[in-house]
Enzyme design. Structure first.
Site, PDB file in Angstrom:
ATOM      1  N   GLU A  60       0.805  -1.231   0.000  1.00 41.27           N
ATOM      2  CA  GLU A  60       0.000   0.000   0.000  1.00 41.27           C
ATOM      3  C   GLU A  60       0.835   1.277   0.000  1.00 41.27           C
ATOM      4  O   GLU A  60       0.578   2.208  -0.765  1.00 41.27           O
ATOM      5  CB  GLU A  60      -0.967   0.021   1.195  1.00 41.27           C
ATOM      6  CG  GLU A  60      -2.190  -0.884   1.035  1.00 41.27           C
ATOM      7  CD  GLU A  60      -1.896  -2.360   1.278  1.00 41.27           C
ATOM      8  OE1 GLU A  60      -0.775  -2.679   1.719  1.00 41.27           O
ATOM      9  OE2 GLU A  60      -2.787  -3.189   1.023  1.00 41.27           O
ATOM     10  N   HIS A 129     -11.082  -4.634  10.109  1.00 41.80           N
ATOM     11  CA  HIS A 129     -11.681  -4.491   8.772  1.00 41.80           C
ATOM     12  C   HIS A 129     -12.976  -3.688   8.767  1.00 41.80           C
ATOM     13  O   HIS A 129     -13.786  -3.855   7.861  1.00 41.80           O
ATOM     14  CB  HIS A 129     -11.968  -5.881   8.184  1.00 41.80           C
ATOM     15  CG  HIS A 129     -10.778  -6.534   7.552  1.00 41.80           C
ATOM     16  ND1 HIS A 129      -9.637  -6.827   8.254  1.00 41.80           N
ATOM     17  CD2 HIS A 129     -10.558  -6.943   6.276  1.00 41.80           C
ATOM     18  CE1 HIS A 129      -8.766  -7.411   7.440  1.00 41.80           C
ATOM     19  NE2 HIS A 129      -9.294  -7.481   6.230  1.00 41.80           N
TER      20      HIS A 129
END
Ligand code: TPP
Ligand code: MG
Lengths: 334, 348
Positions: A60, A129
């Site tokens: 990322e 998440h």
């Protein structure tokens, strides 16, 4: 106008901008062959090829950094991070680099970069998440932050984000991807940044909903009208930077009460920020303290029973609104 | 000193001038720091001049160069005006970045010197981004990215080398192995101390150069750039060198011995190169002296220029936070205040 899903509206925005400007390219994990974890980029590889629809490794920070570097040198990258949770690994490139490069180099370069990613709880994915991070990105000068809650806004704001010369944090919502809405098909349709949408008019209280909570606020408003005779004005700011504070203040001047609804945590949240601004700029207009409805001040639990009470629903919005009216309104009902 | 042949005389003299300017500039910057003209951190490259000048000499003007917080020398070698580099250190409006970046964040777009970055390892992904632009636009510009031995332990090192190899990006990664990351020596921070092999597992072949020798650095960097540009294959170059001063100005240097510093200083890249130019008849003693005096005069002028440059106006505080347009009409429209007249403000 055409009816389509939020994800299709995003797909259309991407396709139109890829078509319009050859320097626009997409980069992210599983966005080409796989079509995107949420299928937002489906079909784009076939149409635009692998050079412009680039699958990346799971890196990322570096993906965002490559976006920044290419944006500094003339390209217009649109990065998809699979979800906002993983953007935490890219915070260095987003904050230290994307947001500050123009300023720290005295305006010599700009960083026309879009980082798209969905947020939100509700799928029993537990603490790692289920984040909502608009407040985190709102905090950073140099970034623009968009939080579309409808299909039309998803399309119009994304096109504006891609055309803007600033780095834009574009926060989608996992539970909205499948929702349908009317979307203009004019390829020149855009939604400007810094212009709030009034989703419902009312004179009794202003309810500001952020991201998907704009919808929760709207549903709560219908219930408030039906069951309590309270007419709420519902505002969706659509972008948090730039912020259309004027529309909010005008509404509060009319209603004299305000509730802010967001999915993220309470401390340092969007609501905390807006409440401060509203009391600074509109103190004399307020008949009650500004109310806030937020996710609970805890990590997101897995168990469905717990998860469902850990982020706001209509019920909490209604309670918080009624609390602003104290006994008077409730008494008048009873 | 490696026994590579000397470049043509004018080139050799240019390199000596460039290294001398960096040395004198850095010494003066350190002095100005102790006189509180320069704030923040100040990382000097004294001892590392050959690595800087040799590497930059291998670049075309259109190639991208990116470095770390230790990069006054890179800016100077790339051709930035010394006065503007000094003015940046002084935090003045005529600084390269108008006093926004300071010592750690030099930048000169015109010369494709793409910064000066304060975050260890933060510049590697950006370098790959420049490489992607070159690739995407079909240009044959290459990118040179310098970073330290300490930075080779960052996640961005592995991530970026992998991506650069995967996408065949024309980037040369140069790890400036000056043996320390601040006060932690190489063998105490990296399990693999032969840094040129650290890229192999990512598909990035390694080369090594003597970073104390400007000719060797130039030759190896030039070859690496050729591979990157022509074969579309990123390369990792390890430049072995040594910094003679502390990590930054405020460094008591307890982590290394005076003997070690002395030993390395015998290989001072400025001295050895000038000695060789004299030995091979390219210049004489008087010319060496003249080059030094010229560098000192240039630095004198740079200090005078920086001193004369005004402090940034307070009204410029919000300049360039954003690119302004219809969407972002002023800093205030993205700021917390809203665009309209604020409570307590008078109509102008
Ligand atoms: C991410 C990050 N961690 C820590 C620091 C503090 N820091 C600045 S320089 C440095 C040492 C870096 O060493 P190296 O990469 O070898 O470069 P050198 O200073 O030797 O040129 C450290 C730890 C930083 N700037 N950024
Ligand atoms: Mg080092």
């Amino acid at each position: 106008m055409a009816e389509m899903r939020y994800r299709e509206a995003l797909n259309q925005a991407l396709a139109e901008e890829l078509e319009r400007d050859p320097n626009v390219y997409l980069m992210g994990q599983d966005i080409s062959v796989f079509g995107g974890a949420f299928k937002v980029t489906e079909g784009l590889m076939d149409r635009f090829g692998e050079k412009r629809i680039r699958d990346t490794p799971i890196s990322e920070n570096t993906i965002v950094g490559i976006g920044v570097g290419s944006a500094m040198t003339g390209l217009r990258p649109v990065i998809e991070l699979m979800t906002i949770n993983f953007s935490l690994l890219a915070l260095d490139q987003i904050i230290n680099h994307a947001a500050h490069i123009r300023y720290m180099f005295g305006g010599q370069v700009s960083v026309p970069l879009v980082v798209r990613m969905p947020q939100g709880a509700g799928h029993q994915l537990g603490p790692t998440h289920s984040h909502s991070f608009e407040a985190l990105y709102l905090h950073v000068p140099g970034l623009l932050v968009a939080v579309p809650s409808t299909a039309a806004d998803a399309k119009g704001l994304l096109k504006t984000a891609i055309r803007d010369d600033n780095p834009v944090i574009f926060i989608e919502h996992e539970t909205l991807y499948g929702q349908r809405g009317e979307v203009p098909d004019d390829p020149d349709f855009t939604v400007p940044f810094g212009l709030a949408a009034i989703r419902r008019e009312g004179n009794d209280v202003t309810i500001i909903g952020i991201s998907r909570m704009a919808q929760t606020a709207e549903r709560a408003a219908e219930q408030l009208a039906a069951e309590h005779g309270i007419e709420a004005e519902v505002i969706d700011p659509r972008t948090l930077r730039p912020l259309d504070l004027d529309t909010i203040l005008e509404s509060v001047a009319k209603t004299n009460r305000c509730v802010i609804v967001e999915e993220g945590w309470p401390h340092g949240g969007v609501g905390a920020n807006l409440a401060a601004l509203i009391q600074e700029q509109g103190f004399d207009d307020l008949d009650a303290p500004v109310g806030r409805v937020t996710g609970v001040d805890a990590p997101m639990p897995y168990a469905k029973s717990l998860e469902q009470i850990a982020f706001p629903h209509e019920e909490q919005v209604i309670d918080a609104t009624l609390a602003l009216f104290g006994d008077r309104k409730r008494a008048s009902r009873g | 000193m490696a026994d590579r042949p000397l470049p043509p005389p004018e080139t050799a003299i240019d390199w000596l001038k460039s290294m001398t300017l960096i040395r004198r500039f850095e010494e003066r910057a350190g002095e100005q720091y102790t006189r509180a003209k320069v704030g923040g951190f100040l990382h000097l490259a004294i001892g590392e001049e050959a690595t800087i000048v040799g590497a930059v000499a291998a670049l075309r003007p259109t190639d991208y160069m990116i470095a770390t917080y230790r990069s006054h020398g890179q800016a100077l070698a790339r051709g930035s005006e010394p006065g503007r580099v000094m003015a940046e250190l002084f935090g003045r409006v005529d600084g390269l970045c108008r006093g926004r970046g300071g010592s750690m964040h030099m930048f000169d777009l015109e010369r494709r010197f793409m910064g000066g970055f304060g975050i260890v390892g933060g510049n590697l992904p950006l370098a790959a981004g420049f490489g992607l632009t070159s690739d995407y636009l079909g240009s044959d510009d290459a990118t040179l990215c310098q970073f330290g031995d300490g930075a080779s332990n960052q996640g961005t090192f592995g991530e970026t080398l992998n991506l650069a190899a995967l996408w065949s990006l024309p980037v040369v990664f140069m790890v400036t192995n000056n043996q320390f990351g601040m006060g932690t020596s190489l063998e105490r921070h990296s399990a693999q101390t032969d840094l040129q092999v650290k890229g192999e597992g990512f598909g990035v072949p390694g080369l090594e150069c003597d970073g104390m020798d400007v000719i060797d650095t130039w030759a190896v960097t030039a070859e690496a750039l050729r591979i990157a540009r022509e074969e579309r294959q990123p390369v990792l170059v390890e430049a072995l060198n040594y910094r003679f001063r502390g990590h930054s100005i405020a460094d008591p240097e307890d982590y290394r011995s005076a003997e070690e510093v002395l030993e390395w200083s015998k290989r001072d890249p400025l001295v050895t190169f000038a000695d060789r130019l004299i030995a091979e008849g390219v210049i004489n003693e008087a010319q060496r002296e003249a080059i030094d005096l010229e560098a000192i005069a240039t630095v004198d002028e740079a200090v005078a220029f920086a001193d004369a440059s005004p402090e940034p106006d307070p009204s410029s505080l919000y300049d360039d936070v954003y690119v302004l347009s219809d969407q972002v009409r002023g800093w205030y429209s993205a700021d917390h205040r809203g665009a309209g007249l604020q409570k307590g403000e008078e109509l102008a």
